[in-house]
Design an enzyme around this catalytic site. Structure first.
Site, PDB file in Angstrom:
ATOM      1  N   ASP A  13       0.992  -1.034   0.051  1.00 55.97           N
ATOM      2  CA  ASP A  13       0.133   0.047   0.053  1.00 55.97           C
ATOM      3  C   ASP A  13       0.843   1.112   0.147  1.00 55.97           C
ATOM      4  OD1 ASP A  13      -2.453   1.562   0.459  1.00 55.97           O
ATOM      5  OD2 ASP A  13      -1.531   1.673   2.501  1.00 55.97           O
ATOM      6  N   ASP A  15       0.083   5.177   1.069  1.00 59.69           N
ATOM      7  CA  ASP A  15      -0.071   6.245   2.036  1.00 59.69           C
ATOM      8  C   ASP A  15      -0.467   5.657   3.487  1.00 59.69           C
ATOM      9  OD1 ASP A  15      -0.616   8.535   0.586  1.00 59.69           O
ATOM     10  OD2 ASP A  15      -2.454   7.269  -0.152  1.00 59.69           O
TER      11      ASP A  15
END
Length: 366
Positions: A13, A15
């Site tokens: 991922d 952020d």
């Protein structure tokens, strides 16, 4: 680790996992809502962690009763976020892990609920990242974003690997759910501190990427430790005020005030660190710091326990800045003590040029 021997690719991922975007953009929503006489409800915002922007925008407009549509809200607030994204720094341990996996030829993918053009903008400020990922997917590349599994199924497909042979590294509960539903193995590095129960379906949970052990997943082990200590990017902690208590050649710092120093430390920075303490009245000392979270009262509170190596003569109180240059170990069950073994390892490592005082590494004025 059981079932991990077949890991053939790693999917990240973005952020909160690789980039500290939350800290860079912190306060934007507060400022925006203040224009309409509203204030942020932290509990509601935590539940939106990792959501698609369109979903989050609609929920924010509804929850705060804003006099606009979700589209109007997005158009107004998105430029404010875009201005801050260049300030988002890689979280501690990220560049080390990406570089290590890339060096060993492990295929890497990036899968984020952000739209593709925003992902490309965010990673453009980090040298080598765009070239490190053979697959980059945004929420607009699939029919359904996280917590649905679509983005991880598509990432695995484009990597040419079964999802069961993928290891996903995530920071949000919705991301963990998406990866597990897709059939991948999941390591969670929570952005929500003190809420480990939200990540219970993950295969493994860390509180910093510095804790990641590739060999547990049958991936090549790191080989960058030096005398039981790990060199890290210089980490600053400024403006602590503490009571100094010296005994047997070690000085305990009982922190009594903090003038904003914790704001420079990402939430995912936890563990025992080594480095240098610059005291306002008493000069520079070697320091070992156990850094973590106190969750005993139901709310996560950042805690730092520094111990200076050396006796500080006649000291009772002082202001200090910390310059941390190395990492020793993870914090066990939020036990924030600094052990004698930590002091021994740190004291020896800090004699090496690799962990030298910051004024010798960087020509800035301390």
């Amino acid at each position: 680790m059981d079932g991990a021997a077949s890991i053939a690719a790693v999917i990240f991922d973005l952020d909160g996992t690789l980039l500290d975007t939350e800290r860079a953009t912190g306060g934007i929503l507060d400022e925006f809502l203040a224009r309409y006489g509203k204030s942020v409800d932290a509990s509601k915002e935590e539940k939106r962690l990792g959501m698609m922007h369109e979903q989050a925008a609609a929920a924010i407009v509804q929850d705060y009763g804003l006099p606009m549509t979700a589209e109007e809200y997005s158009k107004a607030i998105m430029p404010l976020y875009q201005e801050r994204w260049p300030l988002a720094k890689a979280l501690l341990g990220v560049n080390r892990l990406i570089g290590h996996l890339r060096k060993h030829g492990i295929p890497l993918a990036l899968a984020s609920n952000s739209i593709r053009k925003h992902i490309e903008l965010k990673i453009s400020h980090n040298q080598g990242w765009a070239q490190s990922f053979s697959v980059i997917l945004g929420g607009d590349d699939v029919n359904h974003g996280k917590p649905f599994p679509d983005i991880y199924l598509e990432a695995a497909k484009r990597l040419g690997v079964n999802t069961s042979n993928c290891l996903v590294i995530e920071d949000s509960p919705v991301g963990v759910k998406a990866a597990k539903t897709a059939g991948a193995k999941v390591v969670a590095v929570p952005s929500l501190q003190g809420q480990d129960e939200c990540y219970y379906i993950a295969d493994y949970m860390l509180h910093s990427l510095l804790e990641f052990q590739p060999e547990l997943w049958d991936l090549p082990a790191f080989d960058d430790w030096v005398q039981s200590a790990l060199p890290i990017e210089l980490l600053f902690v400024r403006g602590l005020v503490g009571e100094l208590v010296s005994h047997d050649g070690v000085t305990q710092v009982n922190v009594t005030a903090d003038t904003g120093s914790y704001e420079s430390v990402p939430d995912q920075v936890c563990g025992v660190f080594l480095g240098w303490a610059k005291l306002e009245l008493h000069g520079m000392y070697k320091v070992i710091v156990n850094m973590g979270w106190d969750t005993s009262r139901g709310v996560a509170k950042r805690v730092m326990i520094p111990r200076l190596i050396g006796h500080v003569e006649g000291a009772t109180n002082d202001r200090l800045d910390l310059f941390l240059t190395g990492y020793i170990r993870k914090t066990h069950n939020w036990d924030l003590k600094v052990s004698e073994e930590d002091l021994k390892i740190g004291g020896a490592a800090l004699d090496l040029p690799l962990f030298s005082p910051p004024q010798l590494q960087h020509p800035f004025n301390l």
